[in-house]
Design a protein around this motif. Sequence first.
Motif, PDB file in Angstrom:
ATOM      1  N   ILE A 107       0.593  11.308   9.954  1.00 53.74           N
ATOM      2  CA  ILE A 107      -0.720  11.928   9.711  1.00 53.74           C
ATOM      3  C   ILE A 107      -1.564  11.122   8.739  1.00 53.74           C
ATOM      4  O   ILE A 107      -2.772  11.235   8.727  1.00 53.74           O
ATOM      5  CB  ILE A 107      -0.591  13.380   9.181  1.00 53.74           C
ATOM      6  CG1 ILE A 107       0.265  13.430   7.906  1.00 53.74           C
ATOM      7  CG2 ILE A 107      -0.032  14.301  10.247  1.00 53.74           C
ATOM      8  CD1 ILE A 107       0.143  14.741   7.151  1.00 53.74           C
ATOM      9  N   HIS A 108      -0.927  10.328   7.895  1.00 59.65           N
ATOM     10  CA  HIS A 108      -1.695   9.581   6.903  1.00 59.65           C
ATOM     11  C   HIS A 108      -2.200   8.254   7.446  1.00 59.65           C
ATOM     12  O   HIS A 108      -3.171   7.705   6.932  1.00 59.65           O
ATOM     13  CB  HIS A 108      -0.855   9.353   5.646  1.00 59.65           C
ATOM     14  CG  HIS A 108      -0.506  10.628   4.945  1.00 59.65           C
ATOM     15  ND1 HIS A 108      -1.403  11.305   4.164  1.00 59.65           N
ATOM     16  CD2 HIS A 108       0.622  11.377   4.952  1.00 59.65           C
ATOM     17  CE1 HIS A 108      -0.831  12.410   3.698  1.00 59.65           C
ATOM     18  NE2 HIS A 108       0.394  12.477   4.162  1.00 59.65           N
ATOM     19  N   ALA A 109      -1.526   7.716   8.433  1.00 63.06           N
ATOM     20  CA  ALA A 109      -1.944   6.431   8.990  1.00 63.06           C
ATOM     21  C   ALA A 109      -1.406   6.296  10.404  1.00 63.06           C
ATOM     22  O   ALA A 109      -0.203   6.269  10.616  1.00 63.06           O
ATOM     23  CB  ALA A 109      -1.419   5.280   8.129  1.00 63.06           C
ATOM     24  N   SER A 110      -2.311   6.191  11.355  1.00 63.77           N
ATOM     25  CA  SER A 110      -1.909   6.002  12.747  1.00 63.77           C
ATOM     26  C   SER A 110      -1.336   4.597  12.902  1.00 63.77           C
ATOM     27  O   SER A 110      -1.479   3.757  12.006  1.00 63.77           O
ATOM     28  CB  SER A 110      -3.127   6.147  13.654  1.00 63.77           C
ATOM     29  OG  SER A 110      -4.005   5.054  13.413  1.00 63.77           O
ATOM     30  N   HIS A 128       2.379   4.840   0.350  1.00 66.29           N
ATOM     31  CA  HIS A 128       2.132   6.063   1.118  1.00 66.29           C
ATOM     32  C   HIS A 128       1.703   7.154   0.140  1.00 66.29           C
ATOM     33  O   HIS A 128       2.348   7.348  -0.891  1.00 66.29           O
ATOM     34  CB  HIS A 128       3.434   6.445   1.822  1.00 66.29           C
ATOM     35  CG  HIS A 128       3.290   7.551   2.814  1.00 66.29           C
ATOM     36  ND1 HIS A 128       3.186   8.868   2.436  1.00 66.29           N
ATOM     37  CD2 HIS A 128       3.248   7.544   4.166  1.00 66.29           C
ATOM     38  CE1 HIS A 128       3.084   9.619   3.526  1.00 66.29           C
ATOM     39  NE2 HIS A 128       3.114   8.839   4.579  1.00 66.29           N
ATOM     40  N   PRO A 129       0.615   7.876   0.449  1.00 61.19           N
ATOM     41  CA  PRO A 129       0.105   8.827  -0.538  1.00 61.19           C
ATOM     42  C   PRO A 129       1.064   9.977  -0.833  1.00 61.19           C
ATOM     43  O   PRO A 129       0.974  10.584  -1.895  1.00 61.19           O
ATOM     44  CB  PRO A 129      -1.186   9.352   0.096  1.00 61.19           C
ATOM     45  CG  PRO A 129      -1.082   9.022   1.543  1.00 61.19           C
ATOM     46  CD  PRO A 129      -0.222   7.810   1.650  1.00 61.19           C
ATOM     47  N   ALA A 130       1.961  10.270   0.073  1.00 63.95           N
ATOM     48  CA  ALA A 130       2.909  11.352  -0.207  1.00 63.95           C
ATOM     49  C   ALA A 130       4.218  10.801  -0.739  1.00 63.95           C
ATOM     50  O   ALA A 130       4.669  11.171  -1.814  1.00 63.95           O
ATOM     51  CB  ALA A 130       3.148  12.178   1.050  1.00 63.95           C
ATOM     52  N   SER A 131       4.837   9.901  -0.012  1.00 65.88           N
ATOM     53  CA  SER A 131       6.196   9.489  -0.368  1.00 65.88           C
ATOM     54  C   SER A 131       6.217   8.389  -1.410  1.00 65.88           C
ATOM     55  O   SER A 131       7.204   8.224  -2.116  1.00 65.88           O
ATOM     56  CB  SER A 131       6.936   9.005   0.874  1.00 65.88           C
ATOM     57  OG  SER A 131       6.454   7.725   1.271  1.00 65.88           O
ATOM     58  N   GLY A 132       5.167   7.624  -1.517  1.00 64.79           N
ATOM     59  CA  GLY A 132       5.160   6.484  -2.436  1.00 64.79           C
ATOM     60  C   GLY A 132       5.848   5.253  -1.858  1.00 64.79           C
ATOM     61  O   GLY A 132       5.784   4.172  -2.438  1.00 64.79           O
ATOM     62  N   PHE A 133       6.544   5.391  -0.742  1.00 64.65           N
ATOM     63  CA  PHE A 133       7.138   4.243  -0.059  1.00 64.65           C
ATOM     64  C   PHE A 133       6.006   3.338   0.448  1.00 64.65           C
ATOM     65  O   PHE A 133       4.828   3.682   0.338  1.00 64.65           O
ATOM     66  CB  PHE A 133       7.979   4.703   1.136  1.00 64.65           C
ATOM     67  CG  PHE A 133       9.377   5.166   0.789  1.00 64.65           C
ATOM     68  CD1 PHE A 133       9.577   6.334   0.089  1.00 64.65           C
ATOM     69  CD2 PHE A 133      10.483   4.432   1.195  1.00 64.65           C
ATOM     70  CE1 PHE A 133      10.864   6.769  -0.217  1.00 64.65           C
ATOM     71  CE2 PHE A 133      11.779   4.859   0.893  1.00 64.65           C
ATOM     72  CZ  PHE A 133      11.971   6.033   0.181  1.00 64.65           C
ATOM     73  N   TYR A 161       0.867  -1.172   0.000  1.00 59.52           N
ATOM     74  CA  TYR A 161       0.000   0.000   0.000  1.00 59.52           C
ATOM     75  C   TYR A 161       0.904   1.221   0.000  1.00 59.52           C
ATOM     76  O   TYR A 161       1.591   1.494   0.984  1.00 59.52           O
ATOM     77  CB  TYR A 161      -0.924   0.005   1.222  1.00 59.52           C
ATOM     78  CG  TYR A 161      -1.824   1.215   1.184  1.00 59.52           C
ATOM     79  CD1 TYR A 161      -2.864   1.259   0.262  1.00 59.52           C
ATOM     80  CD2 TYR A 161      -1.605   2.309   1.987  1.00 59.52           C
ATOM     81  CE1 TYR A 161      -3.664   2.383   0.164  1.00 59.52           C
ATOM     82  CE2 TYR A 161      -2.404   3.431   1.900  1.00 59.52           C
ATOM     83  CZ  TYR A 161      -3.428   3.464   0.985  1.00 59.52           C
ATOM     84  OH  TYR A 161      -4.213   4.576   0.877  1.00 59.52           O
ATOM     85  N   LEU A 174      -3.777  -2.355   8.318  1.00 57.62           N
ATOM     86  CA  LEU A 174      -3.361  -2.466   6.911  1.00 57.62           C
ATOM     87  C   LEU A 174      -2.420  -3.658   6.736  1.00 57.62           C
ATOM     88  O   LEU A 174      -2.511  -4.397   5.752  1.00 57.62           O
ATOM     89  CB  LEU A 174      -2.616  -1.203   6.479  1.00 57.62           C
ATOM     90  CG  LEU A 174      -3.411  -0.010   5.960  1.00 57.62           C
ATOM     91  CD1 LEU A 174      -2.441   1.088   5.526  1.00 57.62           C
ATOM     92  CD2 LEU A 174      -4.324  -0.396   4.798  1.00 57.62           C
TER      93      LEU A 174
END
Lengths: 777, 289
Positions: free
Chosen positions: B261-264, B188-193, B186, B271
């Motif tokens: 901030i994107h996933a606690s 990361h919406p910002a980093s793509g990692f 899955y 996930l």
Amino acid sequence: MAVVPKFVGERIKRREDPRLISGTATYVDDVRLPGTLSAVVLRSPYAHARINSINVDAARSAPGVVAVLTGADLKDKVGGIPCVAPAEHIPFHPLLAQGKVRFVGESVAVVVASDAYKAQDAADLIEVDYDSLDAVSDPEKALEDGAPILHEEFGTNLVTRALVPNPAVDEAIAKADKVIKFRIVNQRLAPVPMEPRGALADWHQALGHLTVWTSTQIPHLLRSALAAVLGLPENRVRVIAPEVGGGFGAKLNFYREEALVGYLSRMLGKPVKWIERRRENLATTTHGRGQITYLEVPVKNDGTVLGIKAKFICDMGAYLQLLTPAIPGFSGLMMTGCYKIPAMSFEQVMVFTNKMATDAYRGAGRPEAAYIAERTMDMVAGELGLDPVEVRRRNFIPKDAFPYTTCAGLVYDSGDYNAALNKALEIVDYPKMRAEQAEALKHGRYIGIGIASYVEICGIGPSAMLPPKVPGWESATVRMEPDSRVTVLTGISPHGQGQETTFAQMAADAFGIDIDDVTVVHGDTAIVQYGVGTFGSRGLSVGGAALMMSVGKVQDKLKKIASTMMEAPPDQLTFTNRTVALKSDASKSIPLQAVVDAAYGWKMPIPGMEPGLDATSVFEPTGCTFPFGTHISVVEIDPDTGVVKFLSYVAVDDCGNIISPLLVAGQVHGGIAQGIAQALYEEVVYDENGQLITATLMDYAAPRAQMLPRYELAHTVTPSPLNPMGVKGVGEAGTIGSTPCVVNAVMDALKPLGVRHIDMPLRPEKLWRAIKDAKKA
Amino acid sequence: MYPGQFEYHRAASIKDALDLLKRYGDDAKLLSGGHSLIPMMKLRLAQPAHLIDVTKIAEMRAISESNGKIVIGAAAAHDTVANSSLVRDKLGLLAEAAAAIGDVQVRNRGTIGGSLTHADPAADYPAAVLALEGEIKLEREGGSRTVKAADFFLDLMTTAVQPGELLSQISFAPIPAGAGYSYQKYPHPASGFAMVGVAALLSLDRSGKIASARVGVTGLGPKAFRASAVEAALAGKSADAATIAAAAAKTADGIDALGDIHASSEYRAELARVYARRAIQAAVARAKA
Ligand SMILES: Cc1cc2nc3c(=O)[nH]c(=O)nc-3n(C[C@H](O)[C@H](O)[C@H](O)COP(=O)(O)OP(=O)(O)OC[C@H]3O[C@@H](n4cnc5c(N)ncnc54)[C@H](O)[C@@H]3O)c2cc1C
């Protein structure tokens, strides 16, 4: 000679693109002047702190360093950054912090050195002694008693309070079948242009003249502001906007660094360059949105909306940039959307917070308004058990009501909202989609259909609507050169919109010449007559109208001259295929070049007529244009993870007549991307102490192609009566329609679980929690 | 972004690189694809005075098969690994993970050795390298040693690589015929990692039961790890949905999950469980195919 085709309305490839995709465009950082020094800005790591002292000794003696300046060095020597929008409290906005910093990233000192690396090395040696102060980042808390005060001189964090009262709304609330109340948030966003900001200043001592290359949307307005701040006459300042790699409203501004490089170049007698880094871009380039809205919506049981009452809390940040307090007004005035809502009222409370200033960002106030209007329609539908399509239809301003004066006093020029809605519904096959949705739910699949019928305000605008120093008119010069090629000088400043293409299409058709025979020049105050700039989707509708005025003047002169040569009345003549021809019989013609030769000749055919072929015009719009459309998205939510997947996305936009279909598609695509990103991904996050959490692109979720769906685009065409081309503007439409359409789709998917509203961005975690909680209950 | 001043050295051989490492000691850093190191230098979080580029050392870029093992040079770019026919045929799981990294530009420059050494908690490779039980070869002056993947990742951005050591290659036993695998990420919406990434590798016995399973997890905790509780819950069991779900439910057990901030951390743990289930299911499907 080959026949010259027509260009307007054709799918013309952008004439800007070869240089952009071959890497040969010249951005600010590509401008290299011999002897240029580099500036690096030292910035505050604190959201709120008093500066006790700054020790720059080590920095001053570091290798390559030419100058180090702090706020004390500038005190009383230069002006502050202007805010031209009215507000009760406008603080002094210094180029470098004066004794106090008020947001993370605020400029504290500037180092000038032989190159940027040495400047950064030296900046690392500056010692600043700070006393950290309590900070406030939540705009609702900023007004509470005991909140830390940013600007002590005001004794409050209130910037200004705007009231548009209307007792009719309270009457509607009293007699309504139902009053729907909710709170929604338009979160802060970072515009993230591909090219960050940057400026290069070159002072010429002997001429007493300053040239500034800067990445801006408003070279002329910037020249005026720069001259004022630096105390220079305007005719000794030249601003050049070279290639500008995206602005999105963030470069419709005047920034500290633009003034700093001008000051430094003059002080040092050398060119000085500053190029923004991405971290600086996220922290110190204006943010957008940042509005919290409390709504009360009185309705009848049949879905008729009787009014909207709103209270806005608007997060202005620590200082006011050029238009900061002017942006929320659009959100209030446009919040009734495309609906014949009889009454509205609002109160807007704008507040200082320890954050970067907000200002225009793609849509500037209208995305917030459309979000309010379209979430309202879905809320109404949800609470009354009606179909969202039905609620919209019931409330639409009918197509025979235009020009329509809204309850906010705006005059909508033209529209046919049902037509756009119907077309979008047809493309998605709405009844079939609803059936599929119901079927999927039986198998535990959460599909949602989201509709947004937006209207927005463009072609800004009549000058009376705007602050005096940012007028609404636009200028254009058209010059037919001695070889009958055409040069267009436009006062707008395109930075991705593509008017080098559209304006060339228009001028080519008008003179019956090839598109390659037209050159469009912009963005240099020494070459182009004073203009206003590119923002608010005004380039074509206002700038293009000015262009057509000048085109008309040159055409008239050519026709007058030709009429003496052809012995035909001027009004019988037309331009086609590089000739001036009889309208009634194109075979009776003379070469355009022959007429041009006569116009530039020593012996004008018409006694008393001035030689030459150029004209300058200014177009002052009599009203704004109101583009509209309907976007529909179909999404599916993965109940295990909360991840949103797009099943389809349809955009039906009506921007009036279309000059250039490819450019319109490009604008819509980019707009939808940014609008979807607001709905699902993006948010500028400061923690409660004012620390910027989304300080890099590792944390700030700017959208990438693979995060976006395939778009199906369509149009309806409702010309605007307000300009000769019948155009409306399309630069922001995609952003405005997409955000509510996606949020509505997600909420529609979660409706069976009893979810009413979740604030953006709809991160999977929020949806996952909502699903989990609903299943628990 | 302006890094501090440094000197660039291009190592011609592993020995050359080790000599330079010795000469400059703590002032030096090995440079591979530069896609983690250079961003750190631009932020001035790292300020090495000497950079020793290992990407021009031919043997460190090679991908080969010898003595029944697949050997991947540490300086092989992600894209090279993803598209190597040898890797695709015999280490499909590694190719899948490589293809899931970043974007084209990142895959063209970033390298497997750099990624493993940097040990970003959200890097994709470690999950696959753990599941494949890769053996990591570390060279130092006058010798070398081999570290098992399971012993390589020590903590957040900390590995078994010691000062003065260079990671030269990673070797793997080929995936046995009939085994199934899958890497599920899955982004990361910002980093793509990898917000979470799960690599599953398993084989079925004749009766269709899971003979053995290996599950590597990245993104969840401070370091990538083998989900041994999951593996144990699969081994010897039938490959049905209930078994897989029950096993996957243990993915985050005992892990101190990261949060942002994107996933606690709570959501990341969920996930991980979901992606583990999906990776195992996909691996089973592949094994049956
Ligand atoms: C925009 C972007 C997106 C990315 N997305 C992803 C992603 O989705 N998934 C992912 O896994 N990664 C991602 N990465 C990271 C990328 O895969 C890097 O390539 C990787 O983390 C480091 O590899 P490198 O070759 O670039 O190493 P370098 O940056 O050159 O080095 C990293 C560290 O390893 C050390 N080192 C390098 N080679 C050796 C060696 N042979 N021996 C010992 N030490 C060595 C260096 O000294 C340094 O400390 C992304 C990077 C960027 C810039």
